[in-house]
Design a protein around this motif. Structure first.
Motif, PDB file in Angstrom:
ATOM      1  N   SER A 136      21.116  60.344  -0.012  1.00 52.19           N
ATOM      2  CA  SER A 136      19.756  60.776  -0.338  1.00 52.19           C
ATOM      3  C   SER A 136      19.035  59.648  -1.075  1.00 52.19           C
ATOM      4  N   GLY A 137      17.712  59.790  -1.200  1.00 47.99           N
ATOM      5  CA  GLY A 137      16.925  58.773  -1.904  1.00 47.99           C
ATOM      6  C   GLY A 137      17.414  58.568  -3.332  1.00 47.99           C
ATOM      7  N   GLY A 138      17.688  59.684  -4.012  1.00 50.43           N
ATOM      8  CA  GLY A 138      18.147  59.589  -5.398  1.00 50.43           C
ATOM      9  C   GLY A 138      19.490  58.872  -5.495  1.00 50.43           C
ATOM     10  N   MET A 139      20.374  59.148  -4.518  1.00 51.06           N
ATOM     11  CA  MET A 139      21.688  58.481  -4.524  1.00 51.06           C
ATOM     12  C   MET A 139      21.529  56.994  -4.236  1.00 51.06           C
ATOM     13  N   GLN A 140      20.611  56.673  -3.336  1.00 54.61           N
ATOM     14  CA  GLN A 140      20.384  55.252  -3.031  1.00 54.61           C
ATOM     15  C   GLN A 140      19.875  54.513  -4.271  1.00 54.61           C
ATOM     16  N   GLN A 141      19.023  55.196  -5.036  1.00 56.62           N
ATOM     17  CA  GLN A 141      18.518  54.538  -6.242  1.00 56.62           C
ATOM     18  C   GLN A 141      19.650  54.399  -7.270  1.00 56.62           C
ATOM     19  N   ARG A 142      20.575  55.352  -7.271  1.00 55.14           N
ATOM     20  CA  ARG A 142      21.756  55.217  -8.142  1.00 55.14           C
ATOM     21  C   ARG A 142      22.580  53.989  -7.756  1.00 55.14           C
ATOM     22  N   VAL A 143      22.673  53.740  -6.446  1.00 50.65           N
ATOM     23  CA  VAL A 143      23.412  52.548  -5.997  1.00 50.65           C
ATOM     24  C   VAL A 143      22.717  51.293  -6.532  1.00 50.65           C
ATOM     25  N   ALA A 144      21.385  51.288  -6.439  1.00 48.16           N
ATOM     26  CA  ALA A 144      20.632  50.125  -6.943  1.00 48.16           C
ATOM     27  C   ALA A 144      20.861  49.962  -8.454  1.00 48.16           C
ATOM     28  N   ILE A 145      20.944  51.075  -9.171  1.00 45.78           N
ATOM     29  CA  ILE A 145      21.187  51.002 -10.619  1.00 45.78           C
ATOM     30  C   ILE A 145      22.618  50.521 -10.876  1.00 45.78           C
ATOM     31  N   ALA A 146      23.563  51.034 -10.077  1.00 48.53           N
ATOM     32  CA  ALA A 146      24.966  50.604 -10.230  1.00 48.53           C
ATOM     33  C   ALA A 146      25.087  49.102 -10.014  1.00 48.53           C
ATOM     34  N   ARG A 147      24.340  48.596  -9.063  1.00 51.38           N
ATOM     35  CA  ARG A 147      24.374  47.156  -8.786  1.00 51.38           C
ATOM     36  C   ARG A 147      23.920  46.369 -10.016  1.00 51.38           C
ATOM     37  N   ALA A 148      22.859  46.877 -10.651  1.00 51.12           N
ATOM     38  CA  ALA A 148      22.363  46.211 -11.871  1.00 51.12           C
ATOM     39  C   ALA A 148      23.386  46.334 -12.999  1.00 51.12           C
ATOM     40  N   VAL A 149      24.005  47.510 -13.134  1.00 54.02           N
ATOM     41  CA  VAL A 149      24.979  47.749 -14.208  1.00 54.02           C
ATOM     42  C   VAL A 149      26.199  46.836 -14.035  1.00 54.02           C
ATOM     43  N   ALA A 150      26.688  46.712 -12.794  1.00 55.79           N
ATOM     44  CA  ALA A 150      27.878  45.901 -12.524  1.00 55.79           C
ATOM     45  C   ALA A 150      27.640  44.445 -12.910  1.00 55.79           C
ATOM     46  N   PHE A 151      26.414  44.034 -12.830  1.00 49.43           N
ATOM     47  CA  PHE A 151      26.053  42.641 -13.132  1.00 49.43           C
ATOM     48  C   PHE A 151      26.149  42.351 -14.635  1.00 49.43           C
ATOM     49  N   GLU A 152      26.296  43.387 -15.431  1.00 49.02           N
ATOM     50  CA  GLU A 152      26.371  43.294 -16.900  1.00 49.02           C
ATOM     51  C   GLU A 152      25.205  42.499 -17.495  1.00 49.02           C
ATOM     52  N   PRO A 153      23.978  42.936 -17.210  1.00 54.63           N
ATOM     53  CA  PRO A 153      22.835  42.174 -17.710  1.00 54.63           C
ATOM     54  C   PRO A 153      22.615  42.419 -19.200  1.00 54.63           C
ATOM     55  N   LYS A 154      21.993  41.434 -19.843  1.00 54.52           N
ATOM     56  CA  LYS A 154      21.543  41.636 -21.227  1.00 54.52           C
ATOM     57  C   LYS A 154      20.205  42.369 -21.195  1.00 54.52           C
ATOM     58  N   VAL A 155      19.424  42.058 -20.144  1.00 56.84           N
ATOM     59  CA  VAL A 155      18.103  42.671 -20.003  1.00 56.84           C
ATOM     60  C   VAL A 155      18.006  43.320 -18.629  1.00 56.84           C
ATOM     61  N   LEU A 156      17.570  44.565 -18.621  1.00 60.37           N
ATOM     62  CA  LEU A 156      17.389  45.285 -17.370  1.00 60.37           C
ATOM     63  C   LEU A 156      15.900  45.550 -17.186  1.00 60.37           C
ATOM     64  N   LEU A 157      15.334  45.035 -16.081  1.00 58.16           N
ATOM     65  CA  LEU A 157      13.923  45.254 -15.791  1.00 58.16           C
ATOM     66  C   LEU A 157      13.830  46.311 -14.699  1.00 58.16           C
TER      67      LEU A 157
END
Ligand SMILES: Nc1ncnc2c1ncn2[C@@H]1O[C@H](COP(=O)(O)OP(=O)(O)OP(=O)(O)O)[C@@H](O)[C@H]1O
Length: 277
Positions: A136-157
């Motif tokens: 679903s759209g919401g799950m796809q956006q979760r994947v995009a968030i997971a991708r950002a989280v896995a990257f271990e950023p100091k700043v999330l835009l």
């Protein structure tokens, strides 16, 4: 942590010059969650792209921990609105999340660990073999968030990341962002055109004028840190802050950077206590 100083951006074309950002200055401290809100077309995406190092400003600068941002910095991750376009249809969830990690060359075991953890925290551990088009759209956006989280950023835009999902999913994803912010201690700059979201999510909301854009107000969101969709949104303070941001956005629509920003209306009993930092 993040300093935006006298940032200006004018798009120059053969037949058209658009002064999108006139002069923006603000600071985001380490571990803060700050929302940016403003009228449609005021330059929110332009600002975020300049902060992410994806677009060169015409004037001014962005500093991350004191160093000028001249290209995408290693410690930053961006989540865009169009999750459909940011995920690759031919890669499963796991590979989509792992993709930006490849250039970190962490080794297979560490990469797997980061991807597993990211999928776990966004609640998608069971869907790691699925393809984006099966979600679903919401799950796809979760994947995009997971991708950002896995990257271990100091700043999330985050650039209007929930604009394309339904209201229920949006509420869940808002709570997910707050939880990740708490758990990971990451600094978040969150662009939204949704007034409720701008009040619910963070501790500060920066209200932008219409283009050419300046900061109209830097508002402290003095809601208790424990928030939930039912009680927080039905509280008197939430309603007051919401009304204030709404009024400011209405004013922002007619307020361009060429005018002096009038002070926030502090005369009313219900007016919040805006702060400038
Ligand atoms: N590549 C470009 N070339 C020329 N003008 C541009 C370009 N990108 C954006 N603009 C202009 O800059 C201004 C700000 O656009 P931007 O997309 O940053 O605003 P926004 O606040 O994110 O919009 P929205 O709320 O609709 O998402 C607009 O007038 C837009 O037309």
């Amino acid at each position: 942590m993040l300093d935006v100083r006298n940032l200006q951006k004018t798009y120059t074309g053969r037949h058209r010059h658009v002064e999108a950002l006139r002069n923006l200055t603000f600071h985001v401290g380490a571990g803060e969650l700050v929302c940016l809100v403003g009228p449609s077309g005021c330059g929110k995406t332009t600002l975020l792209k300049c902060v992410a190092g994806l677009l060169s400003p015409t004037g001014g600068e962005v500093l991350l921990d004191g160093s000028p941002v001249t290209g995408p910095p290693p410690g930053m991750a961006v989540v865009f609105q169009e999750y459909g376009r940011s995920l690759f249809a031919w890669m499963n969830v796991r590979d989509n999340v792992a993709l930006p990690l490849r250039r970190k060359k962490l080794g297979r075991a560490r990469e797997r660990e980061l991807v597993d953890h990211a999928l776990e925290v966004v609640g998608l551990a069971d869907a790691h073999r699925a393809f984006p088009w099966q979600l679903s759209g919401g799950m796809q956006q979760r994947v995009a968030i997971a991708r950002a989280v896995a990257f271990e950023p100091k700043v999330l835009l985050m650039d209007e990341p929930f604009a394309a999902v339904d209201a229920q999913t949006r509420a869940e994803l808002e709570d997910l962002v707050r939880r990740l912010w708490h758990e990971l201690g990451v600094t978040v700059l969150f662009v939204t055109h949704d007034i409720d979201e701008a009040v619910y999510l963070g501790r500060r909301t920066i209200i932008l004028s219409a283009s050419p854009t300046v900061v109209l107000e830097d508002l402290t969101i003095d809601l208790p840190d424990e928030r939930d969709q039912v009680h927080t949104r039905s509280s008197t303070r939430f309603a007051e802050l919401r009304a204030h941001v709404y009024e400011q956005i209405q004013r922002a629509k007619h307020h361009h950077g060429d005018l002096q920003a009038p002070p926030a209306d502090l005369g009313k009993d219900r007016a919040p206590r805006p702060t400038t930092s």
